[in-house]
Design an enzyme around this catalytic site. Structure first.
Site, PDB file in Angstrom:
ATOM      1  CB  SER A 107      14.137  -3.748  -8.974  1.00 28.96           C
ATOM      2  OG  SER A 107      14.022  -4.247  -7.790  1.00 28.96           O
ATOM      3  CD  GLU A 118       8.309  -9.881 -13.945  1.00 31.71           C
ATOM      4  OE1 GLU A 118       8.170  -9.697 -15.223  1.00 31.71           O
ATOM      5  OE2 GLU A 118       9.106  -9.071 -13.352  1.00 31.71           O
ATOM      6  CD  GLU A 148       6.145  -2.822 -11.909  1.00 27.21           C
ATOM      7  OE1 GLU A 148       6.588  -4.166 -11.442  1.00 27.21           O
ATOM      8  OE2 GLU A 148       7.033  -2.068 -12.292  1.00 27.21           O
TER       9      GLU A 148
HETATM   10  O1  KIV Z   1      11.816  -6.397  -8.450  1.00 26.88           O
HETATM   11  C1  KIV Z   1      10.927  -5.608  -8.124  1.00 26.88           C
HETATM   12  O2  KIV Z   1      11.469  -4.499  -7.517  1.00 26.88           O
HETATM   13  C2  KIV Z   1       9.535  -5.900  -8.367  1.00 26.88           C
HETATM   14  C3  KIV Z   1       8.865  -4.897  -7.525  1.00 26.88           C
HETATM   15  C4  KIV Z   1       8.617  -3.731  -8.289  1.00 26.88           C
HETATM   16  C5  KIV Z   1       7.307  -5.412  -7.358  1.00 26.88           C
HETATM   17  O3  KIV Z   1       8.937  -6.900  -8.862  1.00 26.88           O
END
Ligand code: KIV
Length: 262
Positions: A43, A112, A179
């Site tokens: 993220s 993932e 999620e």
């Molecule tokens: O990259 C991220 O922030 C995540 C979280 C939302 C679990 O994978």
């Protein structure tokens, strides 16, 4: 904190807190906090680099963030995300990405999905690298999912996510992020696994919770998904500080004599 402490917390029914982090100074503050786990998430692509998905970030950029966070957070267990397609090629390539993430300072990797990842996860675990799974809304598959939406609402999809969760546990994952899945599904999965689940938009019954740091600090005023609680009005506070600084420069009250060298 290590993977066995995290496991122990589930068996003692103690909740696990996790946040994301991407930079040295935030990491120093988090290191002083009570938060259990730190995720250097992909993220970073959104909240640091301004992309509208996690797809553009690569392993080398992730490693820059991981290296900064590990310097600021020496006392926390740090998980580094494997970015888009970095674990979907041949084993040599995939393991080179894992090696970079761990050598940058992460204690574990997160990836993932389950389908097509099981052999790779087993190989990581046998190579001494703890792996955190991630199911439900998996942002790296955003185009395949047709957008950011709750996953597992329908019986067949819910069954698939549950099967994938069991497969990830069997492959050796030490924990699992869920999620944006309906709470009852997250509860069912949490109760069927011996490894801890960490939820985001997955209701109150997962073993732990994770929020993106900038979201929990309320930095992005426009981001208001149902699951998000803002624990600070960060945007307003920062805006106020920037404007007060600006005004002090304009009205010449900054710097004062005390703030100047003779
Ligand atoms: O990259 C991220 O922030 C995540 C979280 C939302 C679990 O994978």
């Amino acid at each position: 904190m290590n993977i066995f402490d995290i496991q122990l917390m589930k068996s003692k029914n103690q909740k696990i807190s996790m946040t994301t982090c991407y930079d040295y100074w935030s990491a120093r503050i988090i290191n002083e906090s009570k938060i259990h786990l730190v995720l250097v998430g992909d993220s970073a692509a959104n909240v640091i680099h301004g992309h509208n998905s996690t797809i553009p970030i690569d392993t080398d950029t992730m490693c820059i963030h991981i290296s900064a966070v590990t310097k600021g957070c020496p006392d926390k267990f740090i998980i580094g995300d494997l970015p888009f397609l970095s674990y979907r090629k041949d084993l040599t390539f995939n393991m080179t990405q894992v090696e970079k993430i761990i050598k940058a300072g992460a204690h574990a990797v997160k990836l993932e999905g389950a389908d097509g990842n099981i052999n790779f996860i087993e190989h990581c675990v046998k190579s001494g690298v703890p792996v955190m799974g991630h199911l439900g809304l998996t942002p790296q598959s955003i185009h395949q999912m047709g957008g950011f939406r709750v996953q597992g609402r329908h019986q067949e999809q819910a069954k698939l996510i549950k099967e994938q969760a069991l497969a990830l546990e069997k492959a050796g994952c030490f924990s699992l992020v869920l999620e944006c899945v309906p709470s009852p599904l997250a509860t069912e999965i949490t109760n069927s696994l011996s490894i801890p689940t960490i939820g985001i938009g997955a209701g109150p019954d997962t073993d732990g919770q994770v929020l993106v740091m900038h979201d929990l600090l309320g930095i992005n005023g426009d981001f208001k998904p149902k699951f998000l609680r803002k624990f600070l009005n960060g945007k307003e506070l920062l805006l106020q500080a920037f404007n007060e600084y600006h005004d002090s420069v304009i009205n010449k009250s900054f710097p004062s004599i005390e703030e100047s060298y003779e």
